[in-house]
Scaffold this active site. Structure first.
Site, PDB file in Angstrom:
ATOM      1  N   GLU A 427      11.217  -5.595  27.612  1.00  0.00           N
ATOM      2  CA  GLU A 427      10.216  -6.174  26.707  1.00  0.00           C
ATOM      3  C   GLU A 427      10.762  -6.175  25.277  1.00  0.00           C
ATOM      4  OE1 GLU A 427       6.667  -3.814  26.627  1.00  0.00           O
ATOM      5  OE2 GLU A 427       5.801  -4.913  24.948  1.00  0.00           O
ATOM      6  N   ASP A 500       6.987  -1.186  27.450  1.00  0.00           N
ATOM      7  CA  ASP A 500       6.364  -0.030  26.795  1.00  0.00           C
ATOM      8  C   ASP A 500       5.175   0.453  27.604  1.00  0.00           C
ATOM      9  OD1 ASP A 500       7.804   0.648  24.530  1.00  0.00           O
ATOM     10  OD2 ASP A 500       7.070  -1.134  23.464  1.00  0.00           O
ATOM     11  N   ASP A 502       2.188   0.836  26.967  1.00  0.00           N
ATOM     12  CA  ASP A 502       0.927   0.551  26.271  1.00  0.00           C
ATOM     13  C   ASP A 502       0.283  -0.684  26.906  1.00  0.00           C
ATOM     14  OD1 ASP A 502       2.431  -1.553  25.438  1.00  0.00           O
ATOM     15  OD2 ASP A 502       2.616  -0.903  23.352  1.00  0.00           O
ATOM     16  N   ASP A 504       0.053  -3.857  25.981  1.00  0.00           N
ATOM     17  CA  ASP A 504       0.902  -5.046  26.039  1.00  0.00           C
ATOM     18  C   ASP A 504       1.957  -4.915  27.133  1.00  0.00           C
ATOM     19  OD1 ASP A 504      -0.232  -6.665  24.254  1.00  0.00           O
ATOM     20  OD2 ASP A 504       1.084  -6.146  22.565  1.00  0.00           O
TER      21      ASP A 504
END
Ligand code: 0R9
Length: 637
Positions: A427, A500, A502, A504
């Site tokens: 990412e 990540d 998180d 997103d």
């Protein structure tokens, strides 16, 4: 006969069961969670067999508080007399002689044994204890086995019962010595299969009761596979009202098909033989697909949808947006393929094709409005396929060295043997840069992804292929997609999603999985897809640095340290903020990293959740979020 006075035959019996305990994997596949649940299916399948024979319509599965399981049926009850060959009761024979169920049972379809067909004796061999009760002739018969199948006492009458009551009740407790990983039953796993069995056997009531959590559900579908298709299309938008249903039999082989088209682009065809999910397809599926294409093309040509000079519709065109269940019942099924889930009986192809073809032809003739809707959808798919053909050419990786198409994005590895190569889908450019510097350039390739990729659940193949990010991924993998897909050309043994931890990152991961699941399903099914697990904390004490994945691991590690040890705990940064060395150390180094293998244990359940989370319909997604919001505590971790 007393348990301490067994004859030669009994000793052989116990040797047989001992063999099962020595090599359980040979009989139930694994001794992990899957194998544990397999025990339940072995027993339930015997009850389903009794229902297929026409004597049972109620089955109950109870998870008891001590993690034992009880299965009840209201069939004839296992015969209680002495078996002429073994000299012991037929009941004891069934539970102590390997494969006895098949040998001693007579006629009918035998669902028996899920994937492995091993029977009640294997369950007994792998249990700490097992009890069987039979209701027959106004009597309750009882026998208990302990320590892997040792009979405590021969079958005896322990009570009387109502003259109308017949049936079999089996309770067993899996042996923790065998099932070392876990002996805890998963409600949802049992529920999914119980529901599937109810869909596949119309009129059969299956009740699942969990006494650990005081909950229960009952499954009974008088519409059978029709209701199955309705459920699968529940999160989708059907393009015609009725669910097409066709059944028939020839030479003792029964074929049942239900189908309905939705406005999506993927096809969901699930086939079964004797209630076993034939994940690899086989002759029943081939026959039905062949007829689907033949009949739709004939109708389209006869009714001038397709002109004489135009191309026929391909199988992919007529499959677009279809949800279909194919159920075959066969007295002697032959299972082939890598996972023994491919039906091999050659005679079935023609029978399935004839039965389904005749039924579909009749349906189209009698329902011209629905026929028009279906054919117009297939013709749109055909046009998109032509447009996609050109775009697909661009994704063909001509050789391992062919990096022209990548626009400089893929940083490939030097090694050419796919079995040791891996690709990281990373990412963001920043993490991508660190990954390029921190990788092992021999075996690790890096493909940085900019932002979110297209959601292929909402896009037809031509649009997906016009998306550069997706084209790059397809080219990098080397397998092609659709009709061109060839897993033997897969360039990397491991495809590792590195995002990540998180919101997103999770979104990008779901988008990638949707892409893999729709276009490269075998790479998921065959275990090539992984998620990298970047650590959450770093613990330093003295010269030691320890990375841990979550709070649980952190606390566990800290509890192992001497009470006087001084330590520092740091919360780790996102991937993009780590330098090359940190990223290598924590997430990429083969020796130190933790990867999570992505599996599709239940393809059907996975499809439903993909549609729910990624599809056009907003309501199911909203409902899912509302129902699951309570579990989403640590979204930013
Ligand atoms: C609770 C789980 N149920 C069972 O395990 C179960 C096995 C079984 C059965 C018969 C009836 N109900 C059953 N429930 C049965 C089968 C036959 C004749 N009579 C009763 C037959 O197949 O001919 N049996 C499964 C195997 C056997 N019985 C047999 F081999 F002992 F006959």
């Amino acid at each position: 006969m007393k348990s301490d006075n067994y004859g030669v035959e009994s000793i052989q019996v116990l040797e047989g069961l001992e063999a099962v305990r020595k090599r359980p994997g040979m009989y139930i596949g694994t001794t992990g969670e899957r194998g544990l649940h397999h025990l339940v299916w072995e027993i339930v399948d015997n009850a389903v067999d009794e229902s297929l024979a026409g004597f049972c319509d109620d089955i109950e599965i109870v998870i008891n508080t001590d993690e034992s399981v009880t299965v009840k049926d209201d069939g004839r009850g296992i015969p209680t007399g002495i078996h002429p060959k073994t000299g012991i009761s037929t009941v004891e024979t069934i539970f102590t002689v390997l494969h006895a169920g098949g040998k001693f049972g007579g006629g009918g379809y035998k669902v028996s044994g899920g994937l492995h067909g091993v029977g009640a004796s294997v369950v007994n061999a792998l249990s700490s204890w097992l009890e069987v009760r039979i209701y027959q002739n106004e009597n309750v018969y009882f026998e208990r086995f302990e320590n892997g199948g040792h009979s405590v006492k021969p079958l005896e009458i322990i009570d009387t019962c109502d003259k109308n009551r017949t049936g079999t009740v089996v309770t067993f407790k899996p042996d923790p010595e065998i099932f070392k990983e876990t002996t805890i039953f998963d409600y949802d796993t049992l529920k999914n299969r119980a529901r599937e069995l109810a869909f596949l056997n119309k009129g059969l009531r299956i009740k699942l009761i969990d006494l650990r959590h005081d909950k229960s559900e009952e499954f009974l579908y008088n519409g059978g596979v029709i209701e199955y298709v309705r459920m699968l299309n529940g999160n989708k938008k059907p393009i015609h009202d009725s669910i097409i249903y066709i059944e028939g039999s020839e030479s003792d082989i029964e074929i049942e098909v239900a189908l309905q088209y939705n406005d999506g682009y993927s096809s969901n065809i699930y086939s079964f033989t004797n209630n076993i999910n034939t994940l690899e397809g086989g002759t029943h599926e081939d026959g039905v697909k062949m007829a689907l294409s033949r009949i739709i093309n004939n109708y389209a040509k006869k009714n001038n949808f397709i002109k004489a000079n135009e191309d026929s519709l391909s199988i992919d065109d007529v499959k677009e947006g279809i949800t279909m269940i194919i159920s075959c019942k066969h007295p002697d099924p032959q299972f082939e393929g890598q996972t023994k889930t491919k039906l091999g009986n050659v005679e079935v192809k023609k029978i399935a094709s004839n039965i389904f073809g005749n039924g579909l032809e009749k349906f189209l003739l009698e329902n011209p409005n629905e026929a028009k809707i279906i054919i117009e959808k297939a013709m749109l798919a055909s046009r998109a396929r032509m447009a996609a053909k050109k775009a697909r050419e661009l994704t063909r990786r001509k050789s391992d060295l062919d990096v022209v198409n990548f626009g400089g994005k893929l940083v490939d590895c030097k090694e050419k043997d796919p079995s040791v190569c891996e690709i990281f889908l990373v990412e963001g450019d920043s993490a991508g840069g660190s990954a390029i510097k921190g990788r092992d350039s021999m075996t690790q390739a890096i493909l940085p992804l900019r932002g979110k990729i297209l959601n292929v659940e909402k896009a037809r193949i031509d649009r997906a292929l016009s998306n550069e990010e997706i084209r790059t991924i397809i080219t990098a993998f080397g397998t092609g997609i659709g009709n061109d897909f060839d897993i033997s050309k897969l360039r990397y043994n491991k495809i590792i999603i590195m995002t990540d931890a998180d919101v997103d990152g999770s979104h990008i991961r779901v988008l990638l999985l949707t892409l893999f699941y729709r276009f490269f399903r075998p790479i998921v099914e065959q275990g090539h897809v992984y998620a990298a697990q970047p650590p959450l904390y770093c613990i330093k004490h003295g010269k030691t640095i320890k990375y841990v994945l979550n709070e649980e691991e952190r606390d566990e590690y800290l509890s192992t340290l001497n009470a006087n040890t001084k330590y520092d705990i740091m919360r780790m940064k996102g991937l993009g903020e780590m330098d090359a060395e940190e990223l290598n150390e924590t997430t990429m180094d083969i020796e130190k990293r933790v990867l999570r293998k992505i599996t599709v244990d239940d393809v059907i359940a996975a499809d439903a959740s993909f549609s729910k989370l990624m599809g056009e319909e907003v309501e199911p997604r909203k409902k899912f979020i509302e129902e699951n919001a309570i579990y989403a505590q640590n979204l930013d971790i």
